[in-house]
Design an enzyme around this catalytic site. Structure first.
Site, mmCIF file in Angstrom:
data_model
loop_
_atom_site.group_PDB
_atom_site.id
_atom_site.type_symbol
_atom_site.label_atom_id
_atom_site.label_comp_id
_atom_site.label_asym_id
_atom_site.label_seq_id
_atom_site.Cartn_x
_atom_site.Cartn_y
_atom_site.Cartn_z
ATOM 1 N N ARG A 70 0.805 -1.229 0.000
ATOM 2 C CA ARG A 70 0.000 0.000 0.000
ATOM 3 C C ARG A 70 0.838 1.279 0.000
ATOM 4 O O ARG A 70 0.322 2.348 -0.345
ATOM 5 C CB ARG A 70 -0.928 0.020 1.228
ATOM 6 C CG ARG A 70 -0.147 0.083 2.538
ATOM 7 C CD ARG A 70 -0.932 -0.385 3.741
ATOM 8 N NE ARG A 70 -0.105 -0.325 4.957
ATOM 9 C CZ ARG A 70 0.798 -1.258 5.266
ATOM 10 N NH1 ARG A 70 0.998 -2.291 4.487
ATOM 11 N NH2 ARG A 70 1.498 -1.142 6.380
ATOM 12 N N CYS A 170 -9.583 22.506 16.910
ATOM 13 C CA CYS A 170 -8.329 21.819 16.640
ATOM 14 C C CYS A 170 -8.583 20.319 16.759
ATOM 15 O O CYS A 170 -9.680 19.883 17.137
ATOM 16 C CB CYS A 170 -7.224 22.285 17.592
ATOM 17 S SG CYS A 170 -7.324 21.622 19.281
ATOM 18 N N CYS A 186 -1.968 -1.430 11.485
ATOM 19 C CA CYS A 186 -2.107 -2.231 10.277
ATOM 20 C C CYS A 186 -1.552 -3.635 10.461
ATOM 21 O O CYS A 186 -2.063 -4.603 9.903
ATOM 22 C CB CYS A 186 -1.388 -1.558 9.111
ATOM 23 S SG CYS A 186 -2.015 0.080 8.699
#
Length: 257
Positions: A70, A170, A186
């Site tokens: 990726r 913010c 991941c």
């Protein structure tokens, strides 16, 4: 702009919203990118190819084979190399005119305080909550716009947090620093490869619009992406007056003018 640049950036120059003036702004600008992974890869490549004059990339990780599914700025030949340096090489192959500074370091307060003031926009493509909070605090402290993105599994999000805009929230207004956040990575949860490309490309688009003087309509909005359905959900955001970063009780209001 010389003749070679007029040719290279001709498709930008043809856009009424950009033109020569907008492209000149890009050429004179400095973007600070935190993270050179799945999100940082498309951000870096698009900013570099679009002619952002200076790009500083901060990442302390090295390229691994599992990244290549990726993280499109890297390749097999650069496995084991620092990601920041790999990104610099990838941009040089696209547009050698861009001045890329590769910092193979972890973003901490000292490093951010040294580099955030020099940037015209900060793009956060890191992969952990603690660093996102550090980057947000530095952007509020120095009055710099922040383009934030995140992606995991099939879910993504995009937000633009600009302390120069009155009453704009913010990042900490939306995701409080003391929140009990379960970190998901991941390596354990997985991520759909094109998802980081979609979110990173949107981050690049927002950063380029800010640098070119077009502004961003994403300020005070959080865009959520469901990659399974390819559906977008827009959430309106409000500034938290009690925010520990930009709230008035913590000096935020005076710091933002």
């Amino acid at each position: 702009m010389n003749d070679a640049q007029l040719l290279r950036y001709s498709r930008h120059i043809l856009l009424d919203e950009l033109g020569v003036e907008g492209q000149q702004r890009l050429l004179a600008s400095h973007a600070l990118l935190i993270g050179a992974g799945g999100l940082g890869s498309p951000v870096a490549l698009y900013l570099g190819s679009a002619g952002v004059g200076r790009l500083t990339v901060i990442d302390d990780d090295t390229v691994d084979e599992t990244n290549l599914q990726r993280q499109i700025a890297h390749n097999l030949a650069r496995v084991g190399r620092p990601k920041a340096e790999s990104v610099r090489e990838a941009i040089a192959a696209l547009n050698p005119d861009v001045q890329v500074t590769a910092l193979n370091q972890r973003a901490d307060d000292a490093l951010l305080d040294a580099w955030v003031p020099t940037a015209d926009v900060v793009i956060d493509g890191c992969d952990n909550f603690a660093t996102r909070q550090l980057v947000n605090r530095a952007c509020v402290r120095h009055g710099k716009p922040l383009v934030s993105g995140a992606a995991i599994r099939f879910d993504g999000q995009l937000g633009v947090f600009d302390p120069r805009v009155a009453d704009a929230p913010c990042y900490a207004c939306v995701f409080p620093p003391d929140a009990d956040v379960e970190e998901v990575r991941c390596a354990t949860m997985g991520v759909f490869a094109p998802l980081v490309g979609i979110v990173g490309s949107m981050q690049a688009a927002e950063a380029l619009k800010l640098l070119a003087g077009l502004g961003s309509r994403r300020t005070s909005h959080l865009l959520m992406l469901d990659g399974r359905e390819l559906a977008f959900h827009d959430i309106a955001l409000k500034r938290d007056p009690h925010c520990p970063v930009c709230g008035s009780a913590h000096g935020g209001a005076s710091a933002l003018g």
